[in-house]
Design an enzyme around this catalytic site. Structure first.
Site, PDB file in Angstrom:
ATOM      1  NE  ARG A 244      -3.892  -2.284   2.413  1.00 17.79           N
ATOM      2  CZ  ARG A 244      -3.381  -3.665   2.876  1.00 17.79           C
ATOM      3  NH1 ARG A 244      -2.307  -3.901   3.467  1.00 17.79           N
ATOM      4  NH2 ARG A 244      -4.370  -4.544   2.740  1.00 17.79           N
ATOM      5  CE  LYS A 271      -7.984  -1.877   5.197  1.00 20.38           C
ATOM      6  NZ  LYS A 271      -8.354  -1.693   3.723  1.00 20.38           N
ATOM      7  CG  HIS A 334      -4.883   0.858  -3.755  1.00 20.88           C
ATOM      8  ND1 HIS A 334      -4.664   0.637  -2.456  1.00 20.88           N
ATOM      9  CD2 HIS A 334      -5.688  -0.356  -4.232  1.00 20.88           C
ATOM     10  CE1 HIS A 334      -4.971  -0.285  -1.949  1.00 20.88           C
ATOM     11  NE2 HIS A 334      -5.841  -1.148  -2.991  1.00 20.88           N
ATOM     12  NE  ARG A 337      -2.969  -3.456  -1.912  1.00 19.65           N
ATOM     13  CZ  ARG A 337      -2.390  -4.293  -0.939  1.00 19.65           C
ATOM     14  NH1 ARG A 337      -1.211  -4.189  -0.684  1.00 19.65           N
ATOM     15  NH2 ARG A 337      -3.312  -5.199  -0.388  1.00 19.65           N
ATOM     16  CG  HIS A 360      -5.693  -9.098   0.285  1.00 20.50           C
ATOM     17  ND1 HIS A 360      -6.017  -9.425  -0.742  1.00 20.50           N
ATOM     18  CD2 HIS A 360      -5.363  -7.575   0.354  1.00 20.50           C
ATOM     19  CE1 HIS A 360      -6.005  -8.372  -1.594  1.00 20.50           C
ATOM     20  NE2 HIS A 360      -5.690  -7.274  -0.882  1.00 20.50           N
ATOM     21  CE1 TYR A 370       1.579 -25.336   7.554  1.00 23.13           C
ATOM     22  CE2 TYR A 370       0.439 -24.474   5.886  1.00 23.13           C
ATOM     23  CZ  TYR A 370       1.302 -25.366   6.447  1.00 23.13           C
ATOM     24  OH  TYR A 370       1.759 -26.403   5.764  1.00 23.13           O
TER      25      TYR A 370
END
Length: 398
Positions: A244, A271, A334, A337, A360, A370
């Site tokens: 970001r 975020k 942005h 991404r 995310h 994991y």
């Protein structure tokens, strides 16, 4: 004859209520059921009146006499002790009411929650409260608020076309209302389900280039762009790391290990409020070494030309894209991404690797932990292959 503690304690109930006098208008009334109440008889304005001074044994003889003397002092000033008591009770109730207004409860909620937020998010939430909710709900007692009161406040944003803001305000009211219910301030959550009464939010998509040919041309334009070193370097690095904008602009040298080719963004700058590991391709390491010639090895990687203590702005990156001829409907900061996500998925890379690299949210916290540990070698390989792919697009576009 004045009362004694023994006489009061041993006084037994009778078939009818009776009084034990202490003097100066003070007496103890003993009820048939056994209750004992302190009363004070007094005269003011030519009228005889009575007030209660408490219940025995909660209020003992000594305290009852002190309350009698306080009442006499008021009478000496032509103040009715009964009216004074009513006014004090009303003032106390008003003070409690003021302490539980929507603004007071909201600030209490904010005080508990804000320490876990980024400074930017703190400022955003406080602004929504102070500018869009407090003017309409702030001085209202929290327990008196109805669904219509909340809707009246948030629908003002909806009326001016700020649909997403209205939904954010509804969520904010819901969080505060739930806090009030759990804390015992309110019996019910009157702000539940407010979004059902609002117009739906139209999903906002950031413009992004997803054509390999067009992407190659954009990368060449970025390489050729002449401007502030921090802006130029950050724009050249952004396509390779697809973080970001704020995460890149706020990068600190202490987060980056060029020898290990790794950048770890701390949780407080992310975020999702968790550390994020970014493997650095050879191309990115080279660009960062170059950036050291301008910003040194301490502090911000991309400091503003106006102040070394402030990073470059998002608007600075956006303006650079506009000067290259890329309008807001074609490419955004942005959008890098989206570009990476789209092309990597098209090339068949594992979706979990891509999502982990984009940082995310993962609904399953165990799986997320994991994934972050397990996919680092795969992400490292993917990021180098992605960087090589971008370079091939530039070569093809020349």
């Amino acid at each position: 004859m004045p009362l004694t503690d023994t006489a009061i304690r041993t006084a037994k109930p009778k078939e009818r209520a009776y009084k034990l006098f202490d003097g100066g208008g003070l007496y103890l009334e003993v009820a048939p059921a056994g209750g004992k109440w302190w009363r004070l008889k007094y005269r003011i304005g030519g009228r005889e009146k009575r007030i209660s001074l408490g219940v025995y044994p909660t209020v003992g003889l000594k305290e009852a006499r002190e309350r009698r003397e306080a009442a006499k002092k008021l009478l000496s000033q032509a103040i009715d002790p009964g009216e004074h008591k009513k006014q004090a009770k009303a003032a106390a109730a008003e003070a409690v009411e003021q302490a539980t207004t929507f603004e007071a409860v909201a600030r209490e909620w904010y005080g508990k929650k804000h320490i876990a937020w980024t400074p930017g998010h703190q400022k955003k939430i406080l602004s929504r409260l102070e500018n869009q909710l407090f003017p309409y709900l702030g001085n209202r007692p929290f327990s008196s608020l109805e669904v219509s009161d909340y809707l009246g406040a948030i629908q003002k944003a909806e009326a001016r076309g700020a649909i997403e803001t209205a939904h954010r305000l509804a969520q904010l009211c819901g969080q505060i209302s739930r806090y009030a219910r759990i804390s015992g301030i309110a019996k019910h959550d009157m702000a539940a389900g407010l979004t059902e009464a609002l117009s739906p939010v139209q999903t906002k998509h950031y413009a992004a280039i997803t054509s390999p040919t067009d992407l190659g041309h954009l990368l060449l334009a970025i390489d050729a762009y002449q401007g502030e070193p921090a802006i130029c370097h950050s724009l050249r690095i952004l396509p390779y790391v697809f973080v970001r904008s704020g995460e890149l602009r706020g990068a600190m040298w202490e987060e980056i290990d060029l020898d290990a080719a790794e950048w770890i963004i701390p949780a407080e700058r992310m975020k999702m409020r968790r550390p994020h590991v970014i493997p650095l391709a050879r191309q990115v390491v080279k660009l960062l070494h170059s950036m050291r010639d301008y910003s040194g090895t301490q502090g911000l990687v991309f400091p503003s030309s106006f102040s070394a203590s402030r990073c470059i702005s998002d608007m600075g990156l956006l303006n650079a894209l506009r000067r290259m001829g890329y309008g807001k409907e074609v490419m955004t900061v942005h959008g890098f991404r989206t570009t990476a996500s789209t092309l990597l998925n098209e090339q068949g890379y594992n979706r979990d690797w891509i999502e982990a690299q984009l940082a995310h949210a993962e609904r399953n916290a165990i799986r997320d932990a994991y994934n972050r540990a397990e996919y680092l070698p795969e992400r490292r390989r993917m990021m180098q292959e992605w960087a090589d792919y971008l370079d091939s697009l530039k070569t093809a576009g020349k």
